[in-house]
Design an enzyme around this catalytic site. Sequence first.
Site, mmCIF file in Angstrom:
data_model
loop_
_atom_site.group_PDB
_atom_site.id
_atom_site.type_symbol
_atom_site.label_atom_id
_atom_site.label_comp_id
_atom_site.label_asym_id
_atom_site.label_seq_id
_atom_site.Cartn_x
_atom_site.Cartn_y
_atom_site.Cartn_z
ATOM 1 N N HIS A 67 0.989 -1.106 0.047
ATOM 2 C CA HIS A 67 -0.045 0.057 0.061
ATOM 3 C C HIS A 67 0.887 1.278 -0.163
ATOM 4 C CE1 HIS A 67 -3.776 -2.302 1.655
ATOM 5 N NE2 HIS A 67 -3.247 -2.604 0.557
ATOM 6 N N GLU A 69 1.320 3.728 1.909
ATOM 7 C CA GLU A 69 2.125 4.145 3.256
ATOM 8 C C GLU A 69 3.239 3.111 3.538
ATOM 9 O OE1 GLU A 69 -0.965 3.223 2.831
ATOM 10 O OE2 GLU A 69 -2.380 3.796 4.449
ATOM 11 N N SER A 212 -14.935 10.461 -37.936
ATOM 12 C CA SER A 212 -14.770 10.975 -36.776
ATOM 13 C C SER A 212 -13.494 11.148 -36.345
ATOM 14 C CB SER A 212 -15.763 10.217 -35.612
ATOM 15 O OG SER A 212 -15.041 9.137 -35.434
ATOM 16 N N TRP A 214 -9.682 12.609 -36.364
ATOM 17 C CA TRP A 214 -9.670 12.947 -34.975
ATOM 18 C C TRP A 214 -10.428 14.168 -35.052
ATOM 19 C CZ3 TRP A 214 -9.187 8.598 -32.452
ATOM 20 C CH2 TRP A 214 -8.348 7.587 -32.930
ATOM 21 N N ASP A 244 -15.308 2.487 -36.987
ATOM 22 C CA ASP A 244 -13.942 3.080 -36.835
ATOM 23 C C ASP A 244 -12.827 1.640 -36.661
ATOM 24 O OD1 ASP A 244 -15.298 5.362 -36.587
ATOM 25 O OD2 ASP A 244 -15.061 5.492 -34.253
ATOM 26 N N LEU A 248 -9.071 0.301 -28.955
ATOM 27 C CA LEU A 248 -9.618 0.445 -27.636
ATOM 28 C C LEU A 248 -8.747 0.136 -26.651
ATOM 29 C CD1 LEU A 248 -13.376 -0.414 -28.130
ATOM 30 C CD2 LEU A 248 -12.375 1.714 -28.062
ATOM 31 N N GLY A 346 -20.905 5.330 -29.706
ATOM 32 C CA GLY A 346 -21.216 6.646 -29.952
ATOM 33 C C GLY A 346 -22.345 7.167 -29.372
HETATM 34 N N1 LIG Z 1 -16.352 11.519 -31.120
HETATM 35 C C1 LIG Z 1 -16.410 10.659 -30.501
HETATM 36 O O1 LIG Z 1 -16.229 10.923 -29.066
HETATM 37 C C2 LIG Z 1 -16.960 9.178 -30.747
HETATM 38 C C3 LIG Z 1 -16.882 7.946 -29.939
HETATM 39 C C4 LIG Z 1 -17.331 6.948 -30.485
HETATM 40 C C5 LIG Z 1 -18.016 7.065 -31.742
HETATM 41 N N2 LIG Z 1 -17.883 8.045 -32.307
HETATM 42 C C6 LIG Z 1 -18.720 7.883 -33.865
HETATM 43 O O2 LIG Z 1 -20.072 7.740 -33.697
HETATM 44 C C7 LIG Z 1 -20.337 6.974 -34.825
HETATM 45 C C8 LIG Z 1 -21.162 5.523 -34.218
HETATM 46 O O3 LIG Z 1 -22.065 5.852 -33.381
HETATM 47 P P1 LIG Z 1 -23.587 5.457 -33.295
HETATM 48 O O4 LIG Z 1 -24.454 6.509 -32.409
HETATM 49 O O5 LIG Z 1 -23.978 5.494 -34.639
HETATM 50 O O6 LIG Z 1 -23.473 3.960 -33.019
HETATM 51 P P2 LIG Z 1 -23.008 3.497 -31.446
HETATM 52 O O7 LIG Z 1 -23.447 4.277 -30.484
HETATM 53 O O8 LIG Z 1 -21.482 3.017 -31.631
HETATM 54 O O9 LIG Z 1 -23.850 1.848 -31.663
HETATM 55 C C9 LIG Z 1 -25.279 2.028 -31.591
HETATM 56 C C10 LIG Z 1 -25.468 0.759 -31.844
HETATM 57 O O10 LIG Z 1 -25.081 -0.218 -30.570
HETATM 58 C C11 LIG Z 1 -26.187 -1.008 -30.113
HETATM 59 N N3 LIG Z 1 -26.777 -0.172 -28.886
HETATM 60 C C12 LIG Z 1 -25.761 0.705 -28.233
HETATM 61 N N4 LIG Z 1 -26.677 0.856 -26.827
HETATM 62 C C13 LIG Z 1 -27.762 0.008 -26.921
HETATM 63 C C14 LIG Z 1 -28.637 -0.054 -25.913
HETATM 64 N N5 LIG Z 1 -28.765 0.757 -25.004
HETATM 65 N N6 LIG Z 1 -30.063 -0.658 -26.208
HETATM 66 C C15 LIG Z 1 -29.706 -1.186 -27.260
HETATM 67 N N7 LIG Z 1 -28.726 -1.295 -28.573
HETATM 68 C C16 LIG Z 1 -27.937 -0.607 -28.090
HETATM 69 C C17 LIG Z 1 -27.406 -0.626 -31.201
HETATM 70 O O11 LIG Z 1 -27.166 -1.900 -32.128
HETATM 71 P P3 LIG Z 1 -27.954 -2.274 -33.279
HETATM 72 O O12 LIG Z 1 -28.230 -1.398 -34.173
HETATM 73 O O13 LIG Z 1 -27.533 -3.691 -33.614
HETATM 74 O O14 LIG Z 1 -29.386 -2.476 -32.516
HETATM 75 C C18 LIG Z 1 -27.208 0.621 -31.751
HETATM 76 O O15 LIG Z 1 -27.866 0.929 -33.068
HETATM 77 C C19 LIG Z 1 -19.343 6.572 -35.637
HETATM 78 O O16 LIG Z 1 -19.315 7.401 -36.502
HETATM 79 C C20 LIG Z 1 -17.928 6.862 -34.705
HETATM 80 O O17 LIG Z 1 -16.946 7.242 -35.451
HETATM 81 C C21 LIG Z 1 -17.447 9.283 -32.070
#
Ligand SMILES: NC(=O)c1ccc[n+]([C@@H]2O[C@H](COP(=O)([O-])OP(=O)(O)OC[C@H]3O[C@@H](n4cnc5c(N)ncnc54)[C@H](OP(=O)(O)O)[C@@H]3O)[C@@H](O)[C@H]2O)c1
Length: 414
Positions: A67, A69, A212, A214, A244, A248, A346
């Site tokens: 830890h 300490e 997206s 960067w 993307d 991760l 996303g």
């Molecule tokens: N700038 C940023 O911080 C950032 C971060 C991450 C991603 N992005 C961008 O965001 C885009 C993707 O985002 P997105 O909104 O299209 O998709 P997403 O959030 O990556 O994925 C959404 C899909 O995941 C499933 N899902 C997630 N949560 C759910 C829930 N609570 N209940 C049921 N299904 C759930 C569903 O799949 P089904 O369709 O199979 O039902 C939904 O359609 C990409 O262009 C990526 O490059 C940007």
Amino acid sequence: MIEPRPQLGSPKMGQLLSPREAMLRALVIARKGAGFVSPNPMVGCVIVDREHRFLVEGWHTKVGSNHAEIEALERLMALKGSREALEGCHVYVTLEPCAHEGRTPSCAKTLAPLQPASVTFPFHDPNPLVAGKGAEILRTAGIRAVPLTDAHVWPALPHESIDPLVKQELIDWAEDVAEIFLWNARQRELPFVTVKVASTLDGKVALRSGESQWITGDLAREKGHRLRLEHDAILVGRRTVETDNPSLNVRLKNITGVENSVVIIDPRAKLLPTLKDRRLSQVRPTTKVFVCVQSGCFDVDVVSRAHDEGFQVFDVGGSEPGIIDLREALIKIRTLGLMGLYVEGGAGTVGPFLDGELAQRLHVFMSTGVLGGREATGWSDLCGVGTLAQMWKLKRQHVNVLDGDIHITGRLQV
Ligand SMILES: NC(=O)c1ccc[n+]([C@@H]2O[C@H](COP(=O)([O-])OP(=O)(O)OC[C@H]3O[C@@H](n4cnc5c(N)ncnc54)[C@H](OP(=O)(O)O)[C@@H]3O)[C@@H](O)[C@H]2O)c1
């Protein structure tokens, strides 16, 4: 709010530190344990001499090892040749010293016979095995064991101004440093959830095309990787993996050997057949990839093949096909031993966390660029409140500028 003062670098031996500076330094170094100490908290410790001059510091480096300490005490031994050099010193530690023997001996029992003048910590450890007992062991040995929550005076230097606001800020910051541990110690059902987004000045996270990367600069992305380190798993939605193809993982200079877990929400198991070809599966064992599907919505053969490939697939219910019960998913995630979850999007994934009030912390990394247009995705497009009075507001927020990007973080729930 006190900012994490990076300028407070390692103090020089013999440098006079105020109690506030000693505790701040202990909080800064606590984070060095990120990625290696879970399910324990990140803890830092600073030891100063009778005149409050810096001697040594230490932090909890790895679960099962010393830890903070004891780490600091060992450095004191190396410096002075004996543990007895602790007599009359002041110890600053970011959590109450433990009272119990676990994987390591009790810190309170180790410190007590060495007779430091004082041991200062922000608050009692909520773990019932420790809560107040560590401090009691020290007090019984005649040591001033003072939580900042109780103390009306600083234990040492008379010239340090006694400002209750400063103390509260240190307590708040210490709570932030240990937040995943504290959350899990106080309730055992749901993991601590952090939502992180990288957006433009107008709140967009992706173009209509899905592009997206960067949106923010190197420093913001480095901070994002540090945050990955502090959590047990990163959670994303199916479409982020498809669009993307992210790794991760944690990519930071001087940090190796971290194999973080990933959770993907893929209700209908659409992604599952190709998951083994994705980058995230290639950079970690498939056993570290968890996939949440929806009961009754997936092809059983697809899931069975994924199990054979090593993926950990679990199913949860939902109100209708494609709408999973996120709370149930989180309960399962917690039982898998994942106590801190870092939701990276996303928008389709972030939305239900906010609407369901299932996230405790929000990080927004905002560039000063603007994408504009109705078709570019905004990070909060799929969630929201009905009235101004219901507006989600950050508490205990910090705002930093990272090389031209703005980093805003705070608690959604305290
Ligand atoms: N700038 C940023 O911080 C950032 C971060 C991450 C991603 N992005 C961008 O965001 C885009 C993707 O985002 P997105 O909104 O299209 O998709 P997403 O959030 O990556 O994925 C959404 C899909 O995941 C499933 N899902 C997630 N949560 C759910 C829930 N609570 N209940 C049921 N299904 C759930 C569903 O799949 P089904 O369709 O199979 O039902 C939904 O359609 C990409 O262009 C990526 O490059 C940007």
